[in-house]
Write a protein that holds these residues in place. Sequence first.
Motif, mmCIF file in Angstrom:
data_model
loop_
_atom_site.group_PDB
_atom_site.id
_atom_site.type_symbol
_atom_site.label_atom_id
_atom_site.label_comp_id
_atom_site.label_asym_id
_atom_site.label_seq_id
_atom_site.Cartn_x
_atom_site.Cartn_y
_atom_site.Cartn_z
ATOM 1 N N ALA A 177 49.463 78.503 5.436
ATOM 2 C CA ALA A 177 48.344 77.549 5.046
ATOM 3 C C ALA A 177 48.822 76.663 3.942
ATOM 4 N N PHE A 178 50.172 77.187 3.221
ATOM 5 C CA PHE A 178 50.708 76.168 2.176
ATOM 6 C C PHE A 178 51.605 75.330 2.510
ATOM 7 N N ARG A 179 52.183 75.420 3.539
ATOM 8 C CA ARG A 179 53.366 74.609 4.499
ATOM 9 C C ARG A 179 53.062 73.021 4.326
ATOM 10 N N HIS A 180 51.675 72.739 4.366
ATOM 11 C CA HIS A 180 51.530 71.484 4.224
ATOM 12 C C HIS A 180 51.093 70.689 2.989
ATOM 13 N N GLY A 181 51.362 71.524 2.014
ATOM 14 C CA GLY A 181 51.130 70.959 0.541
ATOM 15 C C GLY A 181 49.835 71.414 -0.033
ATOM 16 N N PRO A 182 49.862 71.278 -1.508
ATOM 17 C CA PRO A 182 48.624 72.039 -2.099
ATOM 18 C C PRO A 182 47.286 71.284 -1.736
ATOM 19 N N GLU A 183 47.516 69.838 -1.741
ATOM 20 C CA GLU A 183 46.270 69.319 -1.482
ATOM 21 C C GLU A 183 45.427 69.563 0.010
ATOM 22 N N THR A 184 46.188 70.241 0.658
ATOM 23 C CA THR A 184 45.269 70.714 2.023
ATOM 24 C C THR A 184 44.494 71.929 1.525
ATOM 25 N N VAL A 185 44.827 72.664 0.555
ATOM 26 C CA VAL A 185 44.001 73.870 0.323
ATOM 27 C C VAL A 185 43.416 73.773 -1.000
ATOM 28 N N ALA A 186 43.337 72.889 -1.986
ATOM 29 C CA ALA A 186 43.121 72.589 -3.222
ATOM 30 C C ALA A 186 41.680 72.378 -3.131
ATOM 31 N N GLY A 187 40.738 72.742 -4.334
ATOM 32 C CA GLY A 187 39.547 72.084 -4.307
ATOM 33 C C GLY A 187 38.364 72.872 -3.329
ATOM 34 N N ASP A 188 37.271 72.183 -3.191
ATOM 35 C CA ASP A 188 36.258 72.714 -2.466
ATOM 36 C C ASP A 188 36.323 72.120 -1.037
ATOM 37 N N LYS A 189 37.422 72.572 -0.424
ATOM 38 C CA LYS A 189 37.753 72.019 1.014
ATOM 39 C C LYS A 189 36.819 72.658 1.990
ATOM 40 N N PHE A 190 35.945 73.677 1.480
ATOM 41 C CA PHE A 190 34.973 74.274 2.639
ATOM 42 C C PHE A 190 33.745 73.732 2.249
ATOM 43 N N ARG A 191 33.706 72.634 1.520
ATOM 44 C CA ARG A 191 32.252 72.034 1.024
ATOM 45 C C ARG A 191 31.371 72.965 0.841
ATOM 46 N N LEU A 192 31.268 73.809 0.044
ATOM 47 C CA LEU A 192 30.342 74.974 -0.483
ATOM 48 C C LEU A 192 29.651 74.155 -1.504
ATOM 49 N N GLY A 193 29.947 73.204 -2.565
ATOM 50 C CA GLY A 193 28.732 72.859 -3.001
ATOM 51 C C GLY A 193 27.976 73.601 -3.868
ATOM 52 N N GLY A 194 26.656 73.093 -3.645
ATOM 53 C CA GLY A 194 25.642 74.030 -4.315
ATOM 54 C C GLY A 194 25.556 75.665 -3.892
ATOM 55 N N VAL A 195 26.067 75.987 -2.806
ATOM 56 C CA VAL A 195 26.042 77.365 -2.291
ATOM 57 C C VAL A 195 26.674 78.236 -3.299
ATOM 58 N N LEU A 196 27.777 77.482 -4.027
ATOM 59 C CA LEU A 196 28.426 78.482 -4.936
ATOM 60 C C LEU A 196 27.614 78.614 -6.395
ATOM 61 N N ASP A 197 26.827 77.617 -6.516
ATOM 62 C CA ASP A 197 25.801 77.569 -7.837
ATOM 63 C C ASP A 197 24.811 78.680 -7.468
ATOM 64 N N ASP A 198 24.074 78.575 -6.343
ATOM 65 C CA ASP A 198 22.991 79.446 -6.146
ATOM 66 C C ASP A 198 23.501 80.779 -5.363
ATOM 67 N N GLY A 199 24.507 80.717 -4.732
ATOM 68 C CA GLY A 199 24.798 81.887 -3.999
ATOM 69 C C GLY A 199 25.656 82.883 -4.527
ATOM 70 N N VAL A 200 26.153 83.881 -3.864
ATOM 71 C CA VAL A 200 26.732 85.161 -4.158
ATOM 72 C C VAL A 200 28.029 85.241 -3.267
ATOM 73 N N MET A 201 29.227 85.444 -3.874
ATOM 74 C CA MET A 201 30.534 85.938 -2.886
ATOM 75 C C MET A 201 30.447 87.118 -2.607
ATOM 76 N N LEU A 202 31.075 87.588 -1.429
ATOM 77 C CA LEU A 202 31.189 88.904 -1.034
ATOM 78 C C LEU A 202 32.822 88.855 -0.619
ATOM 79 N N LEU A 203 33.386 89.778 -1.137
ATOM 80 C CA LEU A 203 34.699 89.885 -1.081
ATOM 81 C C LEU A 203 35.073 91.613 -0.755
ATOM 82 N N GLY A 204 35.950 91.794 -0.014
ATOM 83 C CA GLY A 204 36.688 92.967 0.314
ATOM 84 C C GLY A 204 37.771 93.202 -0.950
ATOM 85 N N ARG A 205 38.005 94.560 -1.312
ATOM 86 C CA ARG A 205 38.827 95.003 -2.169
ATOM 87 C C ARG A 205 40.192 94.090 -2.297
#
Length: 185
Positions: free
Chosen positions: A30-58
């Motif tokens: 994923a990083f072979r195309h440069g940092p701009e491809t993966v930096a910031g809110d590429k998934f357009r989560l916006g307000g979901v991050l403000d009001d939601g919860v992240m779920l992660l495996g260990r």
Amino acid sequence: MSVIVIEFITLDGIVSDPDGSAGTPAGGWAFRHGPETVAGDKFRLGGVLDDGVMLLGRRTWQLFSRLWPGRDDPFSARMNAVPKLVASRTLIDTAAWSNSQVIDGDLIDAVKREQRDVIITGSLSVVHALMAGDLIDEYRLLTFPTILGTGDRLFPAGGPPAYLECLSAAPAGAAVLTRYGREAR
């Protein structure tokens, strides 16, 4: 409440080791195309991050807990502030990353009880468990123009069928962000 899966993915459906941290031979794709491809809110989560919860495996939580706390750009501040649930039977101490807690009890039950939007990043075993429980409402996939031929797949052979509709597709650097939601039932 919605359950949203976000993944870096190759054209052939591989999601394993996009950053190279697992040390696989093809890792870091994923990083072979440069940092701009993966930096910031590429998934357009916006307000979901403000009001939601992240779920992660260990494993994903442990990787992220080494990366995100030291960053201070606006997107990182949101990542650090969002409440984080960790699906783990072995992790005890979550002090390394603020607002983190281990899920007490069953993963499926915890997701069903959650009132906020749930965002799953990476964490393939968690995603597969929620797929099997038919709990995923949306996939946001950053698809890279890469074919690996081997690795862990988001949609494994023999997995449950899913009927989705395309909500959007847009270029994101060298990749394409696609959003798929449950087909109307």
